[in-house]
Design a protein around this motif. Structure first.
Motif, mmCIF file in Angstrom:
data_model
loop_
_atom_site.group_PDB
_atom_site.id
_atom_site.type_symbol
_atom_site.label_atom_id
_atom_site.label_comp_id
_atom_site.label_asym_id
_atom_site.label_seq_id
_atom_site.Cartn_x
_atom_site.Cartn_y
_atom_site.Cartn_z
ATOM 1 N N ASP A 180 14.386 -130.532 30.837
ATOM 2 C CA ASP A 180 15.257 -130.214 31.984
ATOM 3 C C ASP A 180 16.160 -129.021 31.674
ATOM 4 O O ASP A 180 16.452 -128.207 32.551
ATOM 5 C CB ASP A 180 16.122 -131.425 32.363
ATOM 6 C CG ASP A 180 15.283 -132.541 32.974
ATOM 7 O OD1 ASP A 180 14.163 -132.241 33.417
ATOM 8 O OD2 ASP A 180 15.755 -133.691 33.004
ATOM 9 N N ILE A 181 16.616 -128.929 30.417
ATOM 10 C CA ILE A 181 17.500 -127.812 30.034
ATOM 11 C C ILE A 181 16.767 -126.480 30.215
ATOM 12 O O ILE A 181 17.304 -125.534 30.785
ATOM 13 C CB ILE A 181 17.990 -127.995 28.575
ATOM 14 C CG1 ILE A 181 19.022 -129.127 28.529
ATOM 15 C CG2 ILE A 181 18.582 -126.698 28.012
ATOM 16 C CD1 ILE A 181 19.417 -129.570 27.141
ATOM 17 N N THR A 197 16.004 -125.889 34.009
ATOM 18 C CA THR A 197 17.200 -125.505 34.758
ATOM 19 C C THR A 197 17.518 -124.031 34.514
ATOM 20 O O THR A 197 17.822 -123.286 35.447
ATOM 21 C CB THR A 197 18.405 -126.386 34.340
ATOM 22 O OG1 THR A 197 18.083 -127.735 34.666
ATOM 23 C CG2 THR A 197 19.672 -125.985 35.063
ATOM 24 N N ARG A 214 15.042 -121.800 25.502
ATOM 25 C CA ARG A 214 15.793 -121.607 26.754
ATOM 26 C C ARG A 214 16.025 -120.111 27.018
ATOM 27 O O ARG A 214 15.905 -119.653 28.156
ATOM 28 C CB ARG A 214 17.133 -122.345 26.641
ATOM 29 C CG ARG A 214 17.959 -122.328 27.901
ATOM 30 C CD ARG A 214 19.319 -122.920 27.655
ATOM 31 N NE ARG A 214 20.066 -122.166 26.645
ATOM 32 C CZ ARG A 214 21.292 -122.466 26.236
ATOM 33 N NH1 ARG A 214 21.899 -123.513 26.728
ATOM 34 N NH2 ARG A 214 21.903 -121.731 25.323
ATOM 35 N N ASN A 243 25.260 -124.707 23.160
ATOM 36 C CA ASN A 243 25.945 -124.631 24.459
ATOM 37 C C ASN A 243 25.075 -125.144 25.600
ATOM 38 O O ASN A 243 25.028 -124.551 26.658
ATOM 39 C CB ASN A 243 26.429 -123.190 24.735
ATOM 40 C CG ASN A 243 25.288 -122.260 25.042
ATOM 41 O OD1 ASN A 243 24.146 -122.555 24.746
ATOM 42 N ND2 ASN A 243 25.588 -121.140 25.668
ATOM 43 N N PHE A 244 24.382 -126.246 25.334
ATOM 44 C CA PHE A 244 23.706 -126.896 26.462
ATOM 45 C C PHE A 244 24.287 -128.291 26.629
ATOM 46 O O PHE A 244 24.942 -128.813 25.727
ATOM 47 C CB PHE A 244 22.178 -126.943 26.267
ATOM 48 C CG PHE A 244 21.733 -127.415 24.905
ATOM 49 C CD1 PHE A 244 21.877 -128.730 24.517
ATOM 50 C CD2 PHE A 244 21.175 -126.517 23.999
ATOM 51 C CE1 PHE A 244 21.480 -129.169 23.269
ATOM 52 C CE2 PHE A 244 20.772 -126.940 22.742
ATOM 53 C CZ PHE A 244 20.922 -128.268 22.382
ATOM 54 N N SER A 245 24.022 -128.880 27.796
ATOM 55 C CA SER A 245 24.546 -130.223 28.055
ATOM 56 C C SER A 245 23.904 -131.212 27.088
ATOM 57 O O SER A 245 22.680 -131.231 26.935
ATOM 58 C CB SER A 245 24.248 -130.624 29.495
ATOM 59 O OG SER A 245 24.475 -132.008 29.645
ATOM 60 N N GLN A 246 24.727 -132.012 26.473
ATOM 61 C CA GLN A 246 24.225 -132.976 25.488
ATOM 62 C C GLN A 246 23.547 -134.176 26.157
ATOM 63 O O GLN A 246 22.947 -135.000 25.487
ATOM 64 C CB GLN A 246 25.386 -133.487 24.621
ATOM 65 C CG GLN A 246 26.105 -132.392 23.847
ATOM 66 C CD GLN A 246 25.273 -131.815 22.717
ATOM 67 O OE1 GLN A 246 24.728 -132.542 21.902
ATOM 68 N NE2 GLN A 246 25.142 -130.502 22.677
ATOM 69 N N PHE A 247 23.683 -134.269 27.472
ATOM 70 C CA PHE A 247 23.165 -135.447 28.175
ATOM 71 C C PHE A 247 21.847 -135.185 28.903
ATOM 72 O O PHE A 247 21.237 -136.085 29.443
ATOM 73 C CB PHE A 247 24.211 -135.962 29.177
ATOM 74 C CG PHE A 247 25.533 -136.230 28.541
ATOM 75 C CD1 PHE A 247 25.698 -137.340 27.731
ATOM 76 C CD2 PHE A 247 26.596 -135.365 28.701
ATOM 77 C CE1 PHE A 247 26.908 -137.588 27.098
ATOM 78 C CE2 PHE A 247 27.811 -135.604 28.081
ATOM 79 C CZ PHE A 247 27.963 -136.713 27.275
ATOM 80 N N GLU A 248 21.455 -133.915 28.922
ATOM 81 C CA GLU A 248 20.226 -133.549 29.639
ATOM 82 C C GLU A 248 19.011 -133.726 28.728
ATOM 83 O O GLU A 248 19.119 -133.661 27.508
ATOM 84 C CB GLU A 248 20.296 -132.080 30.055
ATOM 85 C CG GLU A 248 21.381 -131.748 31.045
ATOM 86 C CD GLU A 248 20.977 -132.019 32.471
ATOM 87 O OE1 GLU A 248 19.830 -131.765 32.827
ATOM 88 O OE2 GLU A 248 21.836 -132.511 33.229
ATOM 89 N N GLU A 296 26.971 -121.152 18.758
ATOM 90 C CA GLU A 296 27.277 -122.576 18.927
ATOM 91 C C GLU A 296 26.340 -123.175 19.976
ATOM 92 O O GLU A 296 25.961 -122.494 20.926
ATOM 93 C CB GLU A 296 28.719 -122.749 19.429
ATOM 94 C CG GLU A 296 29.777 -122.073 18.583
ATOM 95 C CD GLU A 296 30.056 -122.817 17.292
ATOM 96 O OE1 GLU A 296 29.730 -124.013 17.225
ATOM 97 O OE2 GLU A 296 30.576 -122.199 16.353
#
Lengths: 260, 306
Positions: free
Chosen positions: B97-98, B101, B149, B88-93, B86
């Motif tokens: 940056d993902i 980070t 990532r 699983n990273f921030s949808q807003f980044e 699934e």
């Protein structure tokens, strides 16, 4: 048992803090402006309009009396809400797994989020302090005490927010504590009044409220007056910070709310 | 040689009493491209979850490159890259940056993180999207972002849990090429997938897991050699009115329609003989394909046997 290199831990910590600060800075209209407006309205309505009729409180003009409490209120609410909403959002989107699979020790994860929460709490506290200068002259009596109390308070409520986020399973769960526990404790914690005005029974009840000690110690740092013994109050604050930190570490070690 | 991953008698029972893993043991050698197959709920994701420390095991041992994941947390996590099923990273980044980070979580300096982020985002065709918020990416791009990532710290072992689910065929093939390339460069890869063609195409060794137990663990070649027969669909040039009735041993013909027949050939038959036989009877073939994927045929047979 293998160890984590110091430089590695520092970079991981810095990464979490930068990410957290970037998050609340990016959505400043949601995170920095609303609390500033709310507290500004308190200054205008309670401090200025009603405060003039209230007269003195604890030997100070009402506006001067409530300023430390309102700064403290801003710090408490924003430190707490930053960590609880950010960490729960990581859980909700499962992006917390990015951290859990990486070689980052639990205490670095915790410290990163707590420092992020403290940063927002202190940022809003600074905005509110600047706004208060439009209404009163702020003379800090004890800078060291004022600074250390505000830092410790921000830390305590960031830690508390972290625990809330660990146990939360829905967005309702992250609003229950702030609404039904935190807000009443803040309002009954001597922000707007001196405990000396209360009957003895309610003075005793106030003594059970940890926020009462924080507000009064902070007020002592700025105005030099307090309803409580500030040494005891400071120690209680330290005790809370240590207990919550240990609690968070134990929960992280058990994987509560994070690992199935 | 120290195994890239070694699992010994791994058991996992969830709080609700569900026994997801019933004592599996498995070894994957360094440099391997390994398939972990099984139906939904078989225990694949739980196994990966335990390796990644996202799931607490009930008992058993897991070692990555000879080091226990419980006692050598730092080293084993550094060696592992995980691409979950699934998103699983921030949808807003932002995309870059993902990746940056994640590099920071692995202790990479900002400079090195920036270099690696560029390398892997370019390799996975996401460099042009680097400043976009991740929620605006397509499903395929999100999967590629998770691969970038997972690779940013250049792990020795990459585990991909259904990386091509919902990805169109063109993109899937480009991802296969990319995974083959990093495997050739030395990265051990463990793959779970529902596309058995994918496992057959990419993987050298395979384990099949069902109801929390390993029911097969062998090389792909050896597994495929277990096939008793293969079924082909042949498209014909000319119209066929009647099937010949003198079929050779080990060959069975079925007419699907006037321009298409199904041929079942036993494992030992020479396909050249089959085509000679058909040609001699005026049956000219324009195209040929397997009725079902060979691995799929075996996979279903194995599950039925259990």
């Amino acid at each position: 048992m293998s160890g984590f290199p110091t430089n590695h831990k520092y970079i991981a910590f810095e990464t979490i803090v930068i990410k957290e600060v970037r998050r609340f800075s990016r959505i400043w209209l949601q995170t920095l402006v609303p609390p500033a407006i709310t507290i500004g309205l308190y200054f205008v309505i309670f401090g200025n309009l009603i405060g003039r009729r209230v007269g003195d409180m604890g030997g100070f003009q009402y506006m001067d009396f409530i300023v430390p409490g309102l700064i403290m209120m801003a710090v408490i609410q924003n430190s707490y809400s930053n960590v609880v909403s950010s960490f729960f959002s990581h859980k909700f989107q499962r992006s917390v797994e990015e951290l859990l699979v990486a070689p980052v020790p639990n205490y670095i994860i915790l410290s990163g989020f707590v420092v992020g929460g403290m940063a927002r709490g202190l940022a809003v506290g600074a905005i509110v302090t600047l706004m208060s200068l439009f209404f009163t002259d702020l003379h800090i009596q004890n800078l060291l005490l004022t600074g250390s109390v505000i830092l410790l308070t921000a830390m305590v409520f960031s830690l508390a927010g972290f625990i809330n986020a660990l146990f939360a399973n829905s967005f309702d769960d992250i609003s229950i504590i702030p609404t039904f526990v935190l807000t009443p404790l803040i309002y009954l914690g001597g922000v707007f009044y001196s405990a000396q005005l209360l009957p003895p029974f309610w003075q005793g009840v106030s003594a059970l409220n940890p926020i009462f000690y924080m507000v009064n110690t902070f007020r002592y740092g700025i105005l030099g007056v307090s309803d409580v013994n500030t040494v005891w109050a400071f120690l209680i604050l330290v005790l809370f910070a240590v207990a919550l930190y240990i609690g968070c570490i134990l929960l992280l070690r058990r994987g509560t709310g994070l690992r199935s | 040689m120290t195994a890239a991953i070694s699992i010994e008698n791994l058991k996992k029972t969830y709080d609700n009493g569900h026994e997801a893993l019933k004592g599996i043991s498995l070894e994957v050698q360094p440099g391997d491209f390994f398939a972990l197959l099984g139906p939904n709920g078989a225990g694949k994701s739980t196994t990966i979850g335990v390796i990644a420390t996202l799931v607490k095991k009930t008992s058993g041992k897991v070692a990555v490159f000879g080091k226990d994941v419980d006692t050598h947390v730092f080293e084993t996590k550094l060696d592992l890259g995980i691409v979950p099923q699934e998103v699983n990273f921030s949808q807003f980044e932002r995309v870059r940056d993902i990746v940056m980070t994640q590099a920071g979580y692995y202790g990479l300096s900002r400079k090195l993180a920036a270099e690696r982020a560029e390398t892997y985002l370019r390799k996975l065709g996401l460099w042009d999207k680097r400043m976009m918020r991740s929620r605006t990416l397509s499903g395929g791009m999100k999967r590629r972002l998770m691969i970038a990532r997972a690779l940013v710290h250049e792990p020795r072992l990459l585990i991909l849990d259904e990386p091509t689910a919902g990805v169109d065929i063109e993109l899937r093939r480009s991802m296969w090429e990319f995974l083959t390339e990093i495997n050739r460069a030395g990265t051990t890869i463990i793959l779970t997938t529902h596309y058995l063609e994918e496992a057959e195409h990419l993987c050298r060794n395979i384990a099949i897991i069902d109801e929390g137990e390993i029911i097969e663990n062998t090389s792909m070649k050896r597994l495929l050699s277990q096939l008793d027969s293969q079924v082909f669909i042949l498209d014909l040039i000319n119209e066929l009115f009647e099937l010949p009735n003198d079929t050779p041993d080990g060959v069975t013909l079925h007419k699907i329609d006037s321009h298409c027949i199904e041929v079942e050939v036993s494992g030992s038959r020479d396909l050249g003989e089959l085509f000679s036989y058909l040609g001699d009877r005026g049956i000219q073939v324009t195209s040929m394909r397997n009725k079902t994927n060979r691995l799929e045929q075996l996979f279903l047979a194995k599950l039925r046997d259990e």
